[in-house]
Design a protein around this motif. Structure first.
Motif, PDB file in Angstrom:
ATOM      1  N   LEU A   1       0.829  -1.203   0.000  1.00 42.53           N
ATOM      2  CA  LEU A   1       0.000   0.000   0.000  1.00 42.53           C
ATOM      3  C   LEU A   1       0.869   1.261   0.000  1.00 42.53           C
ATOM      4  N   LEU A   2       1.915   1.274   0.806  1.00 40.30           N
ATOM      5  CA  LEU A   2       2.814   2.432   0.839  1.00 40.30           C
ATOM      6  C   LEU A   2       3.569   2.586  -0.481  1.00 40.30           C
ATOM      7  N   THR A   3       3.970   1.477  -1.091  1.00 38.12           N
ATOM      8  CA  THR A   3       4.658   1.541  -2.383  1.00 38.12           C
ATOM      9  C   THR A   3       3.729   2.054  -3.467  1.00 38.12           C
ATOM     10  N   ALA A   4       2.521   1.542  -3.520  1.00 36.13           N
ATOM     11  CA  ALA A   4       1.552   2.000  -4.526  1.00 36.13           C
ATOM     12  C   ALA A   4       1.218   3.473  -4.327  1.00 36.13           C
ATOM     13  N   THR A   5       1.109   3.910  -3.076  1.00 38.63           N
ATOM     14  CA  THR A   5       0.838   5.315  -2.793  1.00 38.63           C
ATOM     15  C   THR A   5       1.990   6.194  -3.256  1.00 38.63           C
ATOM     16  N   SER A   6       3.213   5.734  -3.076  1.00 41.09           N
ATOM     17  CA  SER A   6       4.371   6.503  -3.537  1.00 41.09           C
ATOM     18  C   SER A   6       4.351   6.677  -5.050  1.00 41.09           C
ATOM     19  N   PHE A   7       4.074   5.606  -5.783  1.00 41.65           N
ATOM     20  CA  PHE A   7       4.006   5.708  -7.235  1.00 41.65           C
ATOM     21  C   PHE A   7       2.837   6.583  -7.674  1.00 41.65           C
ATOM     22  N   PHE A   8       1.717   6.502  -6.968  1.00 34.92           N
ATOM     23  CA  PHE A   8       0.556   7.323  -7.309  1.00 34.92           C
ATOM     24  C   PHE A   8       0.870   8.800  -7.104  1.00 34.92           C
ATOM     25  N   ILE A   9       1.489   9.133  -5.982  1.00 36.36           N
ATOM     26  CA  ILE A   9       1.807  10.531  -5.686  1.00 36.36           C
ATOM     27  C   ILE A   9       2.820  11.076  -6.687  1.00 36.36           C
ATOM     28  N   ALA A  10       3.799  10.267  -7.055  1.00 32.41           N
ATOM     29  CA  ALA A  10       4.832  10.736  -7.981  1.00 32.41           C
ATOM     30  C   ALA A  10       4.296  10.938  -9.397  1.00 32.41           C
ATOM     31  N   GLY A  11       3.251  10.229  -9.765  1.00 32.95           N
ATOM     32  CA  GLY A  11       2.782  10.290 -11.143  1.00 32.95           C
ATOM     33  C   GLY A  11       1.464  10.984 -11.345  1.00 32.95           C
ATOM     34  N   THR A  12       0.982  11.725 -10.371  1.00 25.67           N
ATOM     35  CA  THR A  12      -0.314  12.361 -10.518  1.00 25.67           C
ATOM     36  C   THR A  12      -0.197  13.875 -10.382  1.00 25.67           C
ATOM     37  N   ASP A  13      -1.211  14.572 -10.881  1.00 23.66           N
ATOM     38  CA  ASP A  13      -1.286  16.018 -10.714  1.00 23.66           C
ATOM     39  C   ASP A  13      -2.280  16.401  -9.628  1.00 23.66           C
ATOM     40  N   LEU A  14      -2.803  15.444  -8.890  1.00 26.79           N
ATOM     41  CA  LEU A  14      -3.765  15.722  -7.832  1.00 26.79           C
ATOM     42  C   LEU A  14      -3.109  16.283  -6.572  1.00 26.79           C
ATOM     43  N   VAL A  15      -1.798  16.111  -6.461  1.00 29.22           N
ATOM     44  CA  VAL A  15      -1.062  16.575  -5.282  1.00 29.22           C
ATOM     45  C   VAL A  15      -0.310  17.843  -5.663  1.00 29.22           C
ATOM     46  N   TRP A  16      -0.254  18.789  -4.742  1.00 25.81           N
ATOM     47  CA  TRP A  16       0.481  20.030  -4.968  1.00 25.81           C
ATOM     48  C   TRP A  16       1.935  19.697  -5.264  1.00 25.81           C
ATOM     49  N   GLN A  17       2.442  20.115  -6.417  1.00 26.89           N
ATOM     50  CA  GLN A  17       3.744  19.694  -6.938  1.00 26.89           C
ATOM     51  C   GLN A  17       4.913  19.923  -5.979  1.00 26.89           C
ATOM     52  N   PRO A  18       5.038  21.092  -5.298  1.00 33.83           N
ATOM     53  CA  PRO A  18       6.186  21.259  -4.388  1.00 33.83           C
ATOM     54  C   PRO A  18       6.157  20.340  -3.169  1.00 33.83           C
ATOM     55  N   SER A  19       5.018  19.739  -2.869  1.00 32.32           N
ATOM     56  CA  SER A  19       4.951  18.866  -1.693  1.00 32.32           C
ATOM     57  C   SER A  19       5.266  17.408  -2.006  1.00 32.32           C
ATOM     58  N   ILE A  20       5.477  17.077  -3.261  1.00 29.31           N
ATOM     59  CA  ILE A  20       5.719  15.680  -3.636  1.00 29.31           C
ATOM     60  C   ILE A  20       6.991  15.118  -2.996  1.00 29.31           C
ATOM     61  N   PRO A  21       8.137  15.811  -3.017  1.00 30.79           N
ATOM     62  CA  PRO A  21       9.321  15.239  -2.361  1.00 30.79           C
ATOM     63  C   PRO A  21       9.120  14.990  -0.866  1.00 30.79           C
ATOM     64  N   VAL A  22       8.438  15.901  -0.196  1.00 32.29           N
ATOM     65  CA  VAL A  22       8.184  15.711   1.239  1.00 32.29           C
ATOM     66  C   VAL A  22       7.273  14.513   1.463  1.00 32.29           C
ATOM     67  N   ALA A  23       6.253  14.375   0.643  1.00 32.70           N
ATOM     68  CA  ALA A  23       5.337  13.233   0.776  1.00 32.70           C
ATOM     69  C   ALA A  23       6.069  11.920   0.521  1.00 32.70           C
ATOM     70  N   LEU A  24       6.959  11.891  -0.469  1.00 26.49           N
ATOM     71  CA  LEU A  24       7.713  10.669  -0.746  1.00 26.49           C
ATOM     72  C   LEU A  24       8.671  10.325   0.387  1.00 26.49           C
ATOM     73  N   ILE A  25       9.271  11.337   1.012  1.00 26.83           N
ATOM     74  CA  ILE A  25      10.153  11.090   2.158  1.00 26.83           C
ATOM     75  C   ILE A  25       9.363  10.525   3.326  1.00 26.83           C
ATOM     76  N   VAL A  26       8.182  11.091   3.590  1.00 23.80           N
ATOM     77  CA  VAL A  26       7.341  10.591   4.682  1.00 23.80           C
ATOM     78  C   VAL A  26       6.914   9.150   4.410  1.00 23.80           C
ATOM     79  N   LEU A  27       6.526   8.853   3.183  1.00 26.86           N
ATOM     80  CA  LEU A  27       6.132   7.486   2.840  1.00 26.86           C
ATOM     81  C   LEU A  27       7.305   6.521   2.925  1.00 26.86           C
ATOM     82  N   ALA A  28       8.507   6.971   2.579  1.00 20.83           N
ATOM     83  CA  ALA A  28       9.694   6.112   2.685  1.00 20.83           C
ATOM     84  C   ALA A  28      10.014   5.801   4.138  1.00 20.83           C
TER      85      ALA A  28
END
Length: 129
Positions: free
Chosen positions: A39-66
């Motif tokens: 679930l965490l892996t799929a969420t990481s790929f979803f966040i990295a490949g979508t425009d639904l998340v605010w673009q500058p927050s993507i690296p922070v979200a990926l770090i939190v998921l990691a």
């Protein structure tokens, strides 16, 4: 010297570490860990490949998921808990992290300072001739 008996405290056991339960209950801990990791892996790929998340927050979200992914692996698969019997495991993990950070940090430091300490290419070519 005091005679100490080590009793397992129920709230200080990692999933899958229960000794009284059957194999099915222990496998359930691994399955829950697998589902959370997937679930965490799929969420990481979803966040990295979508425009639904605010673009500058993507690296922070990926770090939190990691970090969450590492926590799932430590608890469900490596059975790291806060119990006194896990001191050696935690120390080995800390030492391994220290070595990895030293190697990676040293490599990055060397690469960052390498260009400043190298002579220009025309000087290198003149000394070879």
């Amino acid at each position: 010297m005091s005679d100490q008996t080590h009793e397992l405290v129920k709230h200080d056991l990692a999933p899958g570490e229960e000794e009284q339960h059957s194999v099915g209950v222990r496998i359930l801990g691994y399955v829950v860990g697998l589902v959370l990791a997937l679930l965490l892996t799929a969420t990481s790929f979803f966040i990295a490949g979508t425009d639904l998340v605010w673009q500058p927050s993507i690296p922070v979200a990926l770090i939190v998921l990691a970090i969450a992914q590492m926590g799932v692996h430590l608890v469900f698969f490596l059975h790291i808990t806060t119990g006194p019997d896990n001191t050696n495991n935690v120390l080995a993990l800390a030492f391994g992290l220290l070595i990895v950070f030293l190697v990676v940090g040293g490599t990055v430091w060397i690469m960052a300072h390498l260009n400043a300490n190298m002579p220009p290419m025309d000087q290198i070519m003149q000394t070879r001739g």
